[in-house]
Design an enzyme around this catalytic site. Structure first.
Site, short mmCIF file in Angstrom:
data_model
loop_
_atom_site.label_atom_id
_atom_site.label_comp_id
_atom_site.label_asym_id
_atom_site.label_seq_id
_atom_site.Cartn_x
_atom_site.Cartn_y
_atom_site.Cartn_z
N ASP A 87 39.14 38.32 30.74
CA ASP A 87 39.44 37.65 29.42
C ASP A 87 38.45 36.45 29.42
O ASP A 87 38.19 36.46 28.42
CB ASP A 87 40.88 36.95 28.80
CG ASP A 87 41.90 37.92 29.11
OD1 ASP A 87 42.21 39.16 27.95
OD2 ASP A 87 42.99 38.01 29.53
N GLU A 106 47.74 43.71 38.01
CA GLU A 106 46.05 43.03 38.69
C GLU A 106 46.03 42.94 39.83
O GLU A 106 44.85 42.54 40.45
CB GLU A 106 46.02 42.82 37.09
CG GLU A 106 45.78 43.39 36.38
CD GLU A 106 45.10 43.22 34.20
OE1 GLU A 106 44.84 43.85 33.82
OE2 GLU A 106 45.78 42.07 35.17
C1 5RP Z 1 45.92 42.44 31.17
C2 5RP Z 1 44.66 41.73 31.23
C3 5RP Z 1 43.30 42.63 30.60
O1 5RP Z 1 42.25 43.41 31.61
C4 5RP Z 1 42.23 41.27 29.57
O2 5RP Z 1 43.27 41.31 28.75
C5 5RP Z 1 40.85 42.27 29.17
O3 5RP Z 1 41.94 43.25 28.60
P1 5RP Z 1 40.73 43.69 27.49
O4 5RP Z 1 39.24 44.59 27.63
O5 5RP Z 1 41.78 44.38 25.97
O6 5RP Z 1 40.20 42.57 26.09
O7 5RP Z 1 44.12 41.03 32.38
O8 5RP Z 1 46.69 41.75 32.05
#
Ligand code: 5RP
Length: 233
Positions: A87, A106
């Site tokens: 993010d 994760e």
């Molecule tokens: C999920 C995460 C994602 O990897 C993060 O939110 C990025 O997602 P996106 O590629 O859809 O922006 O940490 O828990």
């Protein structure tokens, strides 16, 4: 190039880090899903031989759909690489993750991986972490007590993530608290340690000293950035 094209191209580029014989952590999100699909294509078209560990139930479903053989993390000592989204990331390659509520799995997968590659678009690159609300996985038991402790610790608003008028429940049966710290997390290592002292906290979406490379998608195309002294440089 629009943002969806950029994510797709970056996701495919990141798959180039994966070689036959590897055990691969498969991240969660709208960017890394393209990596998962590309790995499935390479298995079918090029005979790539890998096994994967998904970081969420959603990624598990996608990996099965595209034909990636899956293993249990607990059946192996370590993984060769994990590829995941983020993010936010700062100039030290420290990350905020958990926008997709998958941060616990994760982080468990990232900790067991010999290298971590993040795939992201350039909106995720920041000077100081925290404009993106910091996701924190908390126990449902006494969650409002935990929310108050977090709010007191960080001196900011903290709210439970809601989905369809109810607290969102993670793949692990927990809730997500989002902390509106603002772009003020200048010492993510200390903050991670302080947050983990609160008993109702299961895990926090600060991923410190884990990311070795970022495959970045922007208006001008794709670039790959390596952390100096990282495990891939
Ligand atoms: C999920 C995460 C994602 O990897 C993060 O939110 C990025 O997602 P996106 O590629 O859809 O922006 O940490 O828990």
């Amino acid at each position: 190039m629009d943002i969806d094209d950029a994510k797709r191209i970056a996701g495919i580029e990141a798959a180039n880090f994966v070689l036959s014989g590897m055990k691969v952590g498969l991240g969660t999100g709208s960017t890394v899903k393209h990596t998962v699909v590309e790995l499935g294509r390479r298995i079918k078209d090029e005979g790539l031989e890998i096994v994967g560990v998904p970081t969420s139930l959603a990624t598990e479903r996608l990996a099965m759909e595209v034909g990636i053989p899956l293993i249990e993390l607990s059946d192996v000592d370590s993984l060769d690489i994990v590829i995941d989204g983020a993010d936010e990331y700062d100039s030290n390659f420290q990350l905020i993750k958990g926008g997709g509520a998958a941060l616990l799995r994760e982080k468990i997968v990232a900790q067991q991986s010999s290298a971590m590659v993040v795939v992201a678009d350039d909106r995720k690159q920041v000077d100081v972490l925290g404009a993106f609300p910091l996701p924190i996985e908390v126990t449902p038991f006494a969650y409002m007590t935990t929310v108050r402790s977090l709010s007191h610790l960080m001196n900011c608003d903290v709210s439970i993530r809601i989905e369809e008028d109810k607290p969102l429940v993670t793949d692990n049966g927990n809730y997500i608290a989002d902390a509106q710290t603002g772009p003020s997390i200048s010492n993510p290592v200390d903050l991670e340690n302080e947050i983990l002292q609160i008993a109702g906290v299961v895990q926090v979406g600060l991923f410190n000293n884990m990311c070795d490379a970022v495959v970045l998608a922007g208006q001008n195309g794709i670039s790959t950035h390596f952390r100096s002294n990282g495990r891939l440089s």
